[in-house]
Design a protein around this motif. Sequence first.
Motif, mmCIF file in Angstrom:
data_model
loop_
_atom_site.group_PDB
_atom_site.id
_atom_site.type_symbol
_atom_site.label_atom_id
_atom_site.label_comp_id
_atom_site.label_asym_id
_atom_site.label_seq_id
_atom_site.Cartn_x
_atom_site.Cartn_y
_atom_site.Cartn_z
ATOM 1 N N TRP A 1 0.837 -1.222 0.000
ATOM 2 C CA TRP A 1 0.000 0.000 0.000
ATOM 3 C C TRP A 1 0.867 1.265 0.000
ATOM 4 C CZ3 TRP A 1 -0.433 3.773 3.846
ATOM 5 C CH2 TRP A 1 -1.438 4.707 3.631
ATOM 6 N N ILE A 2 1.949 1.232 0.784
ATOM 7 C CA ILE A 2 2.845 2.395 0.827
ATOM 8 C C ILE A 2 3.508 2.606 -0.533
ATOM 9 C CG2 ILE A 2 4.989 3.262 1.818
ATOM 10 C CD1 ILE A 2 4.178 1.979 4.455
ATOM 11 N N LYS A 3 3.900 1.507 -1.189
ATOM 12 C CA LYS A 3 4.487 1.643 -2.509
ATOM 13 C C LYS A 3 3.513 2.277 -3.499
ATOM 14 C CE LYS A 3 7.784 -2.201 -2.286
ATOM 15 N NZ LYS A 3 8.162 -3.530 -2.860
ATOM 16 N N ASP A 4 2.256 1.860 -3.439
ATOM 17 C CA ASP A 4 1.252 2.438 -4.341
ATOM 18 C C ASP A 4 1.029 3.920 -4.061
ATOM 19 O OD1 ASP A 4 1.012 -0.045 -5.449
ATOM 20 O OD2 ASP A 4 -0.788 -0.600 -4.290
ATOM 21 N N GLU A 5 0.975 4.288 -2.794
ATOM 22 C CA GLU A 5 0.750 5.688 -2.449
ATOM 23 C C GLU A 5 1.925 6.576 -2.886
ATOM 24 O OE1 GLU A 5 -1.975 7.129 -1.226
ATOM 25 O OE2 GLU A 5 -2.941 5.177 -1.459
ATOM 26 N N VAL A 6 3.138 6.091 -2.675
ATOM 27 C CA VAL A 6 4.311 6.868 -3.103
ATOM 28 C C VAL A 6 4.331 7.007 -4.622
ATOM 29 C CG1 VAL A 6 6.835 6.858 -3.205
ATOM 30 C CG2 VAL A 6 5.672 6.276 -1.076
ATOM 31 N N TRP A 7 3.982 6.002 -5.322
ATOM 32 C CA TRP A 7 3.951 6.066 -6.779
ATOM 33 C C TRP A 7 2.896 7.054 -7.274
ATOM 34 C CZ3 TRP A 7 6.641 5.341 -10.851
ATOM 35 C CH2 TRP A 7 6.052 5.193 -12.098
ATOM 36 N N LYS A 8 1.721 7.033 -6.626
ATOM 37 C CA LYS A 8 0.677 7.994 -7.002
ATOM 38 C C LYS A 8 1.121 9.423 -6.706
ATOM 39 C CE LYS A 8 -3.315 4.939 -6.299
ATOM 40 N NZ LYS A 8 -4.548 4.703 -5.489
ATOM 41 N N ALA A 9 1.713 9.642 -5.531
ATOM 42 C CA ALA A 9 2.180 11.005 -5.193
ATOM 43 C C ALA A 9 3.241 11.475 -6.174
ATOM 44 C CB ALA A 9 2.731 11.015 -3.769
ATOM 45 N N GLY A 10 4.140 10.594 -6.576
ATOM 46 C CA GLY A 10 5.148 10.984 -7.560
ATOM 47 C C GLY A 10 4.538 11.325 -8.894
ATOM 48 N N LYS A 11 3.575 10.525 -9.346
ATOM 49 C CA LYS A 11 2.926 10.824 -10.621
ATOM 50 C C LYS A 11 2.187 12.151 -10.570
ATOM 51 C CE LYS A 11 0.534 7.064 -11.105
ATOM 52 N NZ LYS A 11 -0.386 6.079 -11.720
ATOM 53 N N TYR A 12 1.423 12.401 -9.481
ATOM 54 C CA TYR A 12 0.698 13.663 -9.368
ATOM 55 C C TYR A 12 1.659 14.853 -9.293
ATOM 56 C CZ TYR A 12 -3.503 10.894 -8.452
ATOM 57 O OH TYR A 12 -4.548 10.013 -8.546
ATOM 58 N N THR A 13 2.755 14.703 -8.559
ATOM 59 C CA THR A 13 3.729 15.802 -8.439
ATOM 60 C C THR A 13 4.356 16.130 -9.785
ATOM 61 O OG1 THR A 13 4.208 15.155 -6.163
ATOM 62 C CG2 THR A 13 5.809 16.580 -7.277
ATOM 63 N N VAL A 14 4.774 15.102 -10.507
ATOM 64 C CA VAL A 14 5.370 15.330 -11.821
ATOM 65 C C VAL A 14 4.364 15.947 -12.780
ATOM 66 C CG1 VAL A 14 6.357 14.178 -13.827
ATOM 67 C CG2 VAL A 14 7.090 13.517 -11.534
#
Length: 549
Positions: free
Chosen positions: A58-71
């Motif tokens: 779950w943490i991996k998915d959340e970090v990936w989503k935050a990175g995509k939204y930030t970029v």
Amino acid sequence: MRPRLPIRRILFLRPFRPPNGPRPFTQNTLTSRPQLPFLSPARRRPTVRFLTTERRQWIKDEVWKAGKYTVALWTGAGLLLVMAFGVQQEWLDRKFPSPAEWSWVTRKDFRSARWDEDHDGTTNGLVDWARTGEAYRRLLRRLENPKIDGAGLEDQDEGGILVAGIGKTGFDISKKPEPWRRGYYEILMGAGRAAEHLDGWVRDTTRNIAFPAHVVIGPSNPNPRPVPPGAASAPREENCEPAFEPPETYYIRVLTTNGFTEKQRVDAALAYGAWLDFKKTPETALEMYKWALDIATSSSTSAKPIVNTQTGVLDPSAGLPSSNILSAATALAVHHASNSDLSNALPIFLSILRARKSLPEEPVTMHSTLNPDDEMTGFWKSATSLVRSMLVPPRYPPPPDDGTTPPTRNLKERCEEAGIMTYIGEILYASRQTKTTREDGLAWTREAVDVAEEQLRNKNIDRDGKKTCKECLQVGLGNWKTMVSQMAKEEKEARAQKAGGWLGFGGESQKDVAGRWEREEQVIAERQRRAGDILAAPTQPPSSSFLSV
């Protein structure tokens, strides 16, 4: 023998316990028995696994989503900034066109410098001349650098010519294209204007900030003025140097550069003469105006001199004067009038007015006779302008008239005539020779106001003509009001003195009667109210291009 009874076995059933409760055999009821930790699981805290496999995923998915939204957000913001910058540069390129022969960086810097100088694009109409002057100076370095935009520049003599107190004279730019030369001229004149506004300013070398000289702290300024609220602290005198070169550095470079047109050189000479008048050096300014007259008459083909370069009076029998001669002679007459030399100014103004009235009328074309309401307007005009603005890049405007030919008597020239009449009226009134002379000055001023207002209400007048007429109308109305107010005051004093005659008899009936000049004051107030709508109108009509949004 007694019978043997059967033995009954009583079964001790294990008592029920809750699912999560402690085991009975682990509970010790005896206080003397040692308590073993491994036998008492209910008393110790269970070990909890905070990072399970599911939680790690779950943490991996959340970090990936935050990175995509930030970029995505930063990329979108960057693209929006690039789009805004492109739209701004496109709008500036249409408002302040630049030569295509320049590099992209030079063109961008030129548009930015012109925008900084433009009063419409500044806060409260104030121009940061230190920033604008530095921008023009940086543009000059780029245009005069052979490795950037100055390829093909040549010194007029080997190594150039150095003038004491001015520096190096102009280059030979005759081999450069006309748009390049015209843009170079605009930069030199812009630097001259910045130098005029920065006269007396100093630059703090430790912070690279410009300040007026009266705020500097040092021995030469024992009583420094305070800096404005919010500004940087005042500099020390030992850390200061002149903020900019003197204006003559740039005006002389225009006058000594080989490749500029006659009008460009005349305009530079007149600008330098106006600056010398401002600095209270009338003798040097007079020489500069005469230099401008010499430049303006250098291309004349008339067998007889059109203008007397010593007096500035135009000869009506020598032919029609050129635009440059009219501009230089007018500036010379204004110089004489500003220095109270009315006897030399009035003949020049009269000869200029006579020459302007003899100019040929502007030829009438079919387009000039069309009613603007009959042309293509409305939706189709806006749509056509939108498509053209999107598809066609802006072009550098064609070269203006070089001023060597006589102008036509169009709307702008009629406004110039009104300005000359305003000067004549002011001179006649200021001479105060006789009462008739003062009334003649009033008559000239009235006619100038009528002509300026009539031309300003014409729908076919262009931007330059409208600007000239507005200035003439404002000055004319102000002069007219001042003249009539003085005449009305004198009229009241004369009537009061007459009313207080011998023993004061017979004058009471004239106290409440308005005189001639008092009635004319009411006329002027009405004219000012009527002219308020056209004076408040914008000089430039709104554009129908999509970039105006």
